[in-house]
Design a protein around this motif. Structure first.
Motif, PDB file in Angstrom:
ATOM      1  N   SER A 160       0.840  -1.236   0.106  1.00 36.75           N
ATOM      2  CA  SER A 160      -0.224   0.061  -0.031  1.00 36.75           C
ATOM      3  C   SER A 160       0.922   1.252  -0.095  1.00 36.75           C
ATOM      4  CB  SER A 160      -0.927  -0.016   1.269  1.00 36.75           C
ATOM      5  OG  SER A 160      -0.293   0.175   2.431  1.00 36.75           O
ATOM      6  N   ILE A 161       2.163   1.230   0.154  1.00 39.21           N
ATOM      7  CA  ILE A 161       2.925   2.498   0.078  1.00 39.21           C
ATOM      8  C   ILE A 161       2.803   3.115  -1.300  1.00 39.21           C
ATOM      9  CG2 ILE A 161       5.212   3.047   0.095  1.00 39.21           C
ATOM     10  CD1 ILE A 161       5.840   0.769   1.733  1.00 39.21           C
ATOM     11  N   HIS A 165       4.801   8.612   0.198  1.00 33.89           N
ATOM     12  CA  HIS A 165       5.037   8.142   1.589  1.00 33.89           C
ATOM     13  C   HIS A 165       6.503   8.030   1.924  1.00 33.89           C
ATOM     14  CE1 HIS A 165       0.708   6.035   1.368  1.00 33.89           C
ATOM     15  NE2 HIS A 165       0.845   7.460   1.632  1.00 33.89           N
ATOM     16  N   LEU A 166       7.352   8.036   0.861  1.00 38.77           N
ATOM     17  CA  LEU A 166       8.873   7.881   0.943  1.00 38.77           C
ATOM     18  C   LEU A 166       9.642   9.084   1.139  1.00 38.77           C
ATOM     19  CD1 LEU A 166      10.750   5.197   0.967  1.00 38.77           C
ATOM     20  CD2 LEU A 166      10.986   5.630  -1.609  1.00 38.77           C
ATOM     21  N   VAL A 175       3.362   4.332   6.665  1.00 38.52           N
ATOM     22  CA  VAL A 175       2.840   3.219   6.363  1.00 38.52           C
ATOM     23  C   VAL A 175       1.575   3.204   7.242  1.00 38.52           C
ATOM     24  CG1 VAL A 175       4.854   2.045   5.947  1.00 38.52           C
ATOM     25  CG2 VAL A 175       3.922   1.694   8.375  1.00 38.52           C
ATOM     26  N   ILE A 176       0.607   2.516   6.334  1.00 34.31           N
ATOM     27  CA  ILE A 176      -0.736   2.571   7.166  1.00 34.31           C
ATOM     28  C   ILE A 176      -0.768   1.007   7.579  1.00 34.31           C
ATOM     29  CG2 ILE A 176      -3.150   2.693   6.872  1.00 34.31           C
ATOM     30  CD1 ILE A 176      -1.570   5.318   6.430  1.00 34.31           C
ATOM     31  N   GLY A 177      -0.906   0.714   8.867  1.00 31.05           N
ATOM     32  CA  GLY A 177      -1.028  -0.516   9.489  1.00 31.05           C
ATOM     33  C   GLY A 177      -2.523  -1.128  10.063  1.00 31.05           C
ATOM     34  N   GLU A 182      -1.747   4.904  11.043  1.00 30.92           N
ATOM     35  CA  GLU A 182      -0.682   5.183  10.567  1.00 30.92           C
ATOM     36  C   GLU A 182       0.677   5.238  11.241  1.00 30.92           C
ATOM     37  OE1 GLU A 182       0.971   9.548   8.907  1.00 30.92           O
ATOM     38  OE2 GLU A 182      -0.911   8.897   7.930  1.00 30.92           O
ATOM     39  N   ARG A 183       1.725   4.740  10.959  1.00 29.39           N
ATOM     40  CA  ARG A 183       2.954   5.012  11.807  1.00 29.39           C
ATOM     41  C   ARG A 183       4.296   5.390  10.777  1.00 29.39           C
ATOM     42  NH1 ARG A 183       3.076  -0.493  11.087  1.00 29.39           N
ATOM     43  NH2 ARG A 183       5.082  -1.537  10.686  1.00 29.39           N
TER      44      ARG A 183
END
Length: 313
Positions: A160-161, A165-166, A175-177, A182-183
């Motif tokens: 999902s990245i 997001h980078l 990242v969405i866990g 989000e973390r």
């Protein structure tokens, strides 16, 4: 166990239950023998604990029976079978009007521990990641594996990245866990190097306007199944003895981080676990290990002060 092994207050109700199983339930001889073995074993345990009749048994006694099985090293599945036979017997006593409620209904067997995948050791990880091909798909695959092992990502998190997001300059990945939480996780070294290499060739595969960081040869976001398939293929290609999967790389990250840092809280945050107990199980820690670490490290764990630490070592 013989019929005379139990006092009549415990044995006679069992005999009536066995007859019920034979005449009315029509269970196989194997099942009947299994019920008899389980119930008479529990009956003997109750007799040893001073219980003289099944009508005296409440949920507390049932929990003690389950706990005794655990202390004796029974598997969770065996304890579940034992409790199941006890519930059936108590249902029979309710049917006969000898009980009004089933004391075993609210007692659960311990959960079966999910088998954890064997992690790769550091040498195996290095062997897996020796991918130097210039093919864009190979560059992508190494970037994915470096990022998964370098940041301990779940498969769903990596897939999902998006490119946005980078953050290569800060070495930070968003990242969405689980639970859509989000973390931010750090990444560096080889993970950063191969992310840069992938971004240089990503345009050869990605469709115009595609936001996903990792794409398939069709130009769209790569699927979970494709990642699993590619990693398994690389494991074979690099001559690893064990099957390679995304989860195994995450598990290897957790294990190696914990071995190097001994910092369970940090590993918990990096993995995105809400409860530290999840991390404890995931990284093969047991409570004794945690207690030992606490005793050695906490300044108020010993009444005799810091000098006690050296005595314990």
């Amino acid at each position: 166990m013989s019929d005379q092994a139990l006092p009549s207050g415990l044995q006679k109700p069992l005999e009536r239950f066995y007859e019920y199983l034979r005449s009315e339930k029509g269970l196989s001889l194997h099942t009947q023998r299994n019920y008899r073995q389980q119930l008479e074993t529990m009956g003997m345990h109750l007799h040893e604990m001073g219980v003289g009749a099944w009508t005296q048994v409440d949920a507390g006694w049932v929990r003690q029976l389950a706990g005794k099985g655990m202390r004796e090293g029974m598997k969770a599945s065996s304890i579940a079978t034992r409790l199941s036979s006890l519930r059936s017997f108590f249902d029979f006593l309710i049917l006969r009007g000898e009980l009004t409620a089933n004391p075993a209904k609210g007692v659960s067997a311990p959960r079966k521990q999910r088998p954890l995948p064997k992690n790769l050791d550091v040498d195996e990880v290095n062997q897996l990641l020796e991918v130097d091909e210039d093919d864009p798909l190979a560059v992508r695959d190494r970037a994915m594996m470096e990022m998964m092992y370098g940041a301990g990502l779940r498969l769903a998190e990596m897939v999902s990245i998006d490119v946005k997001h980078l953050n290569l300059s800060s070495g930070e990945l968003r990242v969405i866990g689980k639970g859509n939480k989000e973390r931010k996780v750090p990444f560096s070294g080889y993970a950063t190097e191969w992310a840069k290499k992938w971004l240089k060739v990503r345009g050869e595969l990605a469709n115009p306007g595609e936001v996903a960081l990792f794409v398939s040869k069709l130009g769209t976001r790569i699927s979970h199944r494709s990642v699993q398939k590619r990693m398994a293929e690389w494991g074979q290609k690099q001559s690893l003895a064990s099957h390679v999967s995304p989860h195994k790389l995450r598990h290897s990250f957790a294990t190696h981080m914990l071995e190097s840092s001994n910092n369970l809280r940090a590993v918990q945050e990096l993995l995105g676990h809400e409860n530290i107990s999840t991390t404890q199980i995931y990284t093969h820690l047991d409570f004794q290990h945690l207690a030992q670490a606490y005793d050695q490290a906490h300044p108020r764990a010993h009444k005799n002060g810091p000098s006690k630490k050296k005595e314990d070592e």
